[in-house]
Design a protein around this motif. Structure first.
Motif, PDB file in Angstrom:
ATOM      1  N   LEU A  53       1.471  -2.998   9.139  1.00 48.21           N
ATOM      2  CA  LEU A  53       1.301  -1.860  10.042  1.00 48.21           C
ATOM      3  C   LEU A  53       2.650  -1.344  10.529  1.00 48.21           C
ATOM      4  CD1 LEU A  53      -1.695  -3.125  12.195  1.00 48.21           C
ATOM      5  CD2 LEU A  53      -1.742  -1.387  10.398  1.00 48.21           C
ATOM      6  N   GLY A  54       3.593  -2.248  10.694  1.00 51.05           N
ATOM      7  CA  GLY A  54       4.938  -1.853  11.120  1.00 51.05           C
ATOM      8  C   GLY A  54       5.598  -0.918  10.120  1.00 51.05           C
ATOM      9  N   ASP A  55       5.373  -1.169   8.843  1.00 52.06           N
ATOM     10  CA  ASP A  55       5.921  -0.294   7.805  1.00 52.06           C
ATOM     11  C   ASP A  55       5.296   1.094   7.887  1.00 52.06           C
ATOM     12  OD1 ASP A  55       7.466  -2.412   6.848  1.00 52.06           O
ATOM     13  OD2 ASP A  55       6.065  -2.883   5.228  1.00 52.06           O
ATOM     14  N   VAL A  56       3.976   1.165   8.097  1.00 54.15           N
ATOM     15  CA  VAL A  56       3.302   2.466   8.230  1.00 54.15           C
ATOM     16  C   VAL A  56       3.858   3.192   9.452  1.00 54.15           C
ATOM     17  CG1 VAL A  56       1.110   3.678   8.500  1.00 54.15           C
ATOM     18  CG2 VAL A  56       1.215   1.624   7.071  1.00 54.15           C
ATOM     19  N   ALA A  57       4.044   2.473  10.548  1.00 56.34           N
ATOM     20  CA  ALA A  57       4.613   3.071  11.760  1.00 56.34           C
ATOM     21  C   ALA A  57       6.008   3.626  11.475  1.00 56.34           C
ATOM     22  CB  ALA A  57       4.658   2.049  12.896  1.00 56.34           C
ATOM     23  N   ALA A  58       6.799   2.914  10.697  1.00 56.33           N
ATOM     24  CA  ALA A  58       8.151   3.378  10.361  1.00 56.33           C
ATOM     25  C   ALA A  58       8.095   4.677   9.555  1.00 56.33           C
ATOM     26  CB  ALA A  58       8.905   2.299   9.586  1.00 56.33           C
ATOM     27  N   PHE A  59       7.144   4.786   8.621  1.00 58.44           N
ATOM     28  CA  PHE A  59       7.002   6.028   7.866  1.00 58.44           C
ATOM     29  C   PHE A  59       6.600   7.174   8.790  1.00 58.44           C
ATOM     30  CE2 PHE A  59       6.019   3.204   4.063  1.00 58.44           C
ATOM     31  CZ  PHE A  59       7.272   3.367   3.504  1.00 58.44           C
ATOM     32  N   MET A  60       5.745   6.895   9.749  1.00 54.19           N
ATOM     33  CA  MET A  60       5.333   7.919  10.708  1.00 54.19           C
ATOM     34  C   MET A  60       6.529   8.354  11.562  1.00 54.19           C
ATOM     35  SD  MET A  60       2.092   8.353  10.081  1.00 54.19           S
ATOM     36  CE  MET A  60       1.276   9.088  11.495  1.00 54.19           C
ATOM     37  N   GLN A  61       7.353   7.398  11.946  1.00 53.66           N
ATOM     38  CA  GLN A  61       8.544   7.712  12.731  1.00 53.66           C
ATOM     39  C   GLN A  61       9.509   8.572  11.923  1.00 53.66           C
ATOM     40  OE1 GLN A  61       9.891   3.824  13.864  1.00 53.66           O
ATOM     41  NE2 GLN A  61       8.162   3.498  15.246  1.00 53.66           N
ATOM     42  N   GLU A  62       9.684   8.251  10.643  1.00 54.45           N
ATOM     43  CA  GLU A  62      10.551   9.045   9.775  1.00 54.45           C
ATOM     44  C   GLU A  62      10.023  10.465   9.620  1.00 54.45           C
ATOM     45  OE1 GLU A  62      10.994   6.997   6.057  1.00 54.45           O
ATOM     46  OE2 GLU A  62      11.874   5.241   7.020  1.00 54.45           O
ATOM     47  N   ALA A  63       8.710  10.632   9.737  1.00 52.35           N
ATOM     48  CA  ALA A  63       8.087  11.951   9.613  1.00 52.35           C
ATOM     49  C   ALA A  63       8.160  12.743  10.922  1.00 52.35           C
ATOM     50  CB  ALA A  63       6.638  11.795   9.176  1.00 52.35           C
ATOM     51  N   GLY A  64       8.753  12.165  11.961  1.00 46.78           N
ATOM     52  CA  GLY A  64       8.946  12.900  13.196  1.00 46.78           C
ATOM     53  C   GLY A  64       8.160  12.405  14.397  1.00 46.78           C
ATOM     54  N   LEU A  65       7.352  11.384  14.216  1.00 45.73           N
ATOM     55  CA  LEU A  65       6.581  10.832  15.337  1.00 45.73           C
ATOM     56  C   LEU A  65       7.283   9.564  15.827  1.00 45.73           C
ATOM     57  CD1 LEU A  65       3.076  11.398  13.769  1.00 45.73           C
ATOM     58  CD2 LEU A  65       4.071  12.673  15.648  1.00 45.73           C
ATOM     59  N   GLN A  66       8.446   9.741  16.455  1.00 44.52           N
ATOM     60  CA  GLN A  66       9.309   8.622  16.833  1.00 44.52           C
ATOM     61  C   GLN A  66       8.645   7.581  17.714  1.00 44.52           C
ATOM     62  OE1 GLN A  66      10.734  11.732  16.394  1.00 44.52           O
ATOM     63  NE2 GLN A  66      11.899  10.983  14.655  1.00 44.52           N
ATOM     64  N   SER A  67       7.681   7.962  18.505  1.00 43.59           N
ATOM     65  CA  SER A  67       7.082   6.994  19.426  1.00 43.59           C
ATOM     66  C   SER A  67       5.933   6.207  18.800  1.00 43.59           C
ATOM     67  CB  SER A  67       6.582   7.705  20.687  1.00 43.59           C
ATOM     68  OG  SER A  67       5.539   8.596  20.354  1.00 43.59           O
ATOM     69  N   PHE A  68       5.595   6.477  17.536  1.00 45.08           N
ATOM     70  CA  PHE A  68       4.484   5.775  16.886  1.00 45.08           C
ATOM     71  C   PHE A  68       4.791   4.292  16.750  1.00 45.08           C
ATOM     72  CE2 PHE A  68       0.749   7.187  14.311  1.00 45.08           C
ATOM     73  CZ  PHE A  68       0.455   8.305  15.070  1.00 45.08           C
ATOM     74  N   ASP A  69       3.815   3.457  17.139  1.00 39.56           N
ATOM     75  CA  ASP A  69       3.938   2.014  16.942  1.00 39.56           C
ATOM     76  C   ASP A  69       2.702   1.514  16.189  1.00 39.56           C
ATOM     77  OD1 ASP A  69       1.825   1.768  18.783  1.00 39.56           O
ATOM     78  OD2 ASP A  69       3.132   1.142  20.421  1.00 39.56           O
TER      79      ASP A  69
ATOM     80  N   ILE B  18       4.903  10.992  -1.394  1.00 44.10           N
ATOM     81  CA  ILE B  18       4.886   9.534  -1.272  1.00 44.10           C
ATOM     82  C   ILE B  18       6.124   9.104  -0.489  1.00 44.10           C
ATOM     83  CG2 ILE B  18       5.018   7.333  -2.519  1.00 44.10           C
ATOM     84  CD1 ILE B  18       2.289   8.666  -2.756  1.00 44.10           C
ATOM     85  N   SER B  19       5.902   8.413   0.618  1.00 41.01           N
ATOM     86  CA  SER B  19       6.999   7.953   1.470  1.00 41.01           C
ATOM     87  C   SER B  19       7.513   6.587   1.047  1.00 41.01           C
ATOM     88  CB  SER B  19       6.541   7.882   2.934  1.00 41.01           C
ATOM     89  OG  SER B  19       6.256   9.171   3.403  1.00 41.01           O
ATOM     90  N   GLY B  20       6.653   5.799   0.429  1.00 39.14           N
ATOM     91  CA  GLY B  20       7.041   4.465   0.005  1.00 39.14           C
ATOM     92  C   GLY B  20       5.855   3.530   0.038  1.00 39.14           C
TER      93      GLY B  20
ATOM     94  N   ARG C 143       0.863  -1.188   0.000  1.00 37.65           N
ATOM     95  CA  ARG C 143       0.000   0.000   0.000  1.00 37.65           C
ATOM     96  C   ARG C 143       0.898   1.236   0.000  1.00 37.65           C
ATOM     97  NH1 ARG C 143      -5.075  -0.994   3.997  1.00 37.65           N
ATOM     98  NH2 ARG C 143      -5.841   0.724   2.727  1.00 37.65           N
ATOM     99  N   ARG C 144       0.706   2.111  -1.000  1.00 38.13           N
ATOM    100  CA  ARG C 144       1.462   3.357  -1.027  1.00 38.13           C
ATOM    101  C   ARG C 144       1.065   4.202   0.179  1.00 38.13           C
ATOM    102  NH1 ARG C 144       0.211   6.863  -5.359  1.00 38.13           N
ATOM    103  NH2 ARG C 144      -1.742   5.730  -5.481  1.00 38.13           N
ATOM    104  N   VAL C 145       2.048   4.907   0.708  1.00 38.16           N
ATOM    105  CA  VAL C 145       1.818   5.769   1.865  1.00 38.16           C
ATOM    106  C   VAL C 145       2.289   7.178   1.502  1.00 38.16           C
ATOM    107  CG1 VAL C 145       2.356   6.196   4.292  1.00 38.16           C
ATOM    108  CG2 VAL C 145       2.150   3.849   3.458  1.00 38.16           C
ATOM    109  N   ARG C 146       1.397   8.150   1.669  1.00 39.34           N
ATOM    110  CA  ARG C 146       1.720   9.549   1.423  1.00 39.34           C
ATOM    111  C   ARG C 146       1.690  10.284   2.763  1.00 39.34           C
ATOM    112  NH1 ARG C 146      -2.513  12.323  -1.998  1.00 39.34           N
ATOM    113  NH2 ARG C 146      -3.386  12.886   0.021  1.00 39.34           N
ATOM    114  N   VAL C 147       2.766  10.999   3.054  1.00 40.21           N
ATOM    115  CA  VAL C 147       2.863  11.786   4.278  1.00 40.21           C
ATOM    116  C   VAL C 147       3.109  13.238   3.878  1.00 40.21           C
ATOM    117  CG1 VAL C 147       4.114  12.128   6.441  1.00 40.21           C
ATOM    118  CG2 VAL C 147       3.804   9.816   5.557  1.00 40.21           C
TER     119      VAL C 147
END
Length: 71
Positions: A33-49, A26-28, A18-22
């Protein structure tokens, strides 16, 4: 349809990704769900799981919710 949510997860493709846009970029491609969490972390929400991904109002899910990973 415009959205005010900064993250969009698009419908699954033929490979289950699933493409993810932040913030309009497009982030990738996420395969879990872990991959989506990683994109959120890269966007600055480090504690997102994974549970944050499921519950977050920041994410617009298209073509199925967080439980949908096949087309």
């Amino acid at each position: 349809m415009a959205t005010d949510r900064p993250v969009v997860v698009y419908p699954p493709d033929e490979e289950g990704g699933r493409r993810v846009r932040v913030d309009g970029q497009i982030s990738g491609r996420a395969y879990s769900l872990g991959d989506v969490a990683a994109f959120m972390q890269e966007a600055g929400l480090q504690s997102f799981d994974e549970m944050d991904v499921v519950r977050s109002a920041l994410i617009e899910w298209r073509g199925g919710g967080p439980e949908t990973w096949t087309d």
